[in-house]
Design an enzyme around this catalytic site. Structure first.
Site, PDB file in Angstrom:
ATOM      1  N   ASP A  34       0.864  -1.172   0.000  1.00 45.61           N
ATOM      2  CA  ASP A  34       0.000   0.000   0.000  1.00 45.61           C
ATOM      3  C   ASP A  34       0.910   1.234   0.000  1.00 45.61           C
ATOM      4  OD1 ASP A  34      -2.306   1.719   0.592  1.00 45.61           O
ATOM      5  OD2 ASP A  34      -1.499   1.803   2.632  1.00 45.61           O
ATOM      6  N   ASP A  36      -0.186   5.076   0.906  1.00 43.17           N
ATOM      7  CA  ASP A  36      -0.428   6.081   1.951  1.00 43.17           C
ATOM      8  C   ASP A  36      -0.575   5.431   3.325  1.00 43.17           C
ATOM      9  OD1 ASP A  36      -1.059   8.833   0.438  1.00 43.17           O
ATOM     10  OD2 ASP A  36      -1.806   7.149  -0.752  1.00 43.17           O
ATOM     11  N   ASP A 216      -2.054  -0.412   5.900  1.00 44.68           N
ATOM     12  CA  ASP A 216      -2.344   0.225   7.196  1.00 44.68           C
ATOM     13  C   ASP A 216      -3.820   0.445   7.471  1.00 44.68           C
ATOM     14  OD1 ASP A 216      -2.420   2.337   5.141  1.00 44.68           O
ATOM     15  OD2 ASP A 216      -2.800   3.647   6.851  1.00 44.68           O
TER      16      ASP A 216
HETATM   17 MG   LIG Z   1      -2.965   3.187   3.328  1.00 47.04          MG
END
Ligand SMILES: [Mg+2]
Length: 272
Positions: A34, A36, A216
């Site tokens: 991922d 961000d 995240d």
């Molecule tokens: Mg993310």
């Protein structure tokens, strides 16, 4: 173009509090990242994210060590992701799997998008006009309402998005809400990050490798489920319940973990 959309099963309710740090990557890994909150620190808006040279340099080096089996899996559009890392052309899935650039550079776009997008866009634009601190990002097939600059509006924005999707008439069943950190997205049903990872794993560059996904946010749980399905493992970045087996505390810890892979003189083929 025109590939049939297919989504992975929604992550099951079984969650855990993963505490262990991940082991080093094996040479036969396929690495999915991922962007961000994983590779880059979150910012007030996606366009104000800062990309430092150390991270940009990590990606091609990792791709070299893993024979090209490194892909970015993001909610951003592919065009947006490419702008973050100029000069680096990696396999990438954008808009939570709605678009995907394979290891051979082929662009796949999944589905035309259900009806109702124009109406939803209009309603969300009205919402933005009425409240400062909100920003509507029109990604083409996905609409993202950002409220990171107005966190007090979070529950109101989520409620409104739920209502809009529920009342978008016959098209309602074809749209999904994708909540994230400071964001709620309205996207066509049937594609997610897990589906994108399964598609990559069927490509020759990735086929037969052990998939590892690092993410995240809630949308990454689909990817965590997909790698588990293929016998791989996942790393959750930051706090929160997850189905991932391992955890890294923040973006810096991710960078250190990835950089450690590059320092190994040779990567073991399997874990000891
Ligand atoms: Mg993310």
């Amino acid at each position: 173009m025109g590939d049939a959309g297919r989504g992975t099963a929604a992550p099951r309710a079984a969650r855990r509090t993963a505490r262990r740090e991940p082991p080093p990557l094996a040479a036969n890994s396929a690495l999915f990242l991922d962007i961000d909150g994983t590779l880059l620190d979150l910012a007030a808006t996606p366009s104000s994210v800062r990309v430092d040279l150390a991270v940009a340099a990590l990606l091609p080096a990792l791709a070299y060590r893993l024979s090209g089996a490194v892909a970015l899996i993001t909610g951003r559009t592919i065009a947006d992701a490419d702008q973050l890392f100029p000069g680096i052309v990696l396999p990438v899935a954008g808009q939570h799997g709605l678009e995907r650039r394979g290891a051979d550079g082929t662009l796949h776009v999944y589905g035309e998008g259900p009806p109702g997008l124009g109406w939803l866009r209009g309603e969300l634009m009205h919402l933005v006009e009425r409240h400062s601190g909100l920003w509507l990002e029109d990604k083409g097939a996905t609409l993202a309402m950002h409220y990171r600059a107005a966190p007090g509006l979070a529950s109101y924005v989520h409620r409104t998005a739920r209502r809009l999707v529920a009342t978008s008439g016959a098209a309602g069943a074809e749209w999904r809400l994708q909540p994230g950190k400071g964001i709620v997205e309205i996207k066509p049903a049937g594609r997610d990050k897990g589906a994108a990872i399964l598609d990559f794993m069927a490509e020759p560059t990735f086929l037969g490798r052990l998939p590892v996904f690092v993410g995240d946010d809630q949308t990454d749980e689909f990817g965590f489920a997909a790698v588990a399905l293929l016998g791989g493992w996942a790393v959750k970045v930051g706090p929160g319940l997850t189905r991932a087996q391992y955890r890294l505390r923040d973006v810096n810890a991710v960078r250190r973990w990835l950089a450690a892979l590059l320092r190994q003189p040779s990567i073991p083929e399997v874990y000891a």
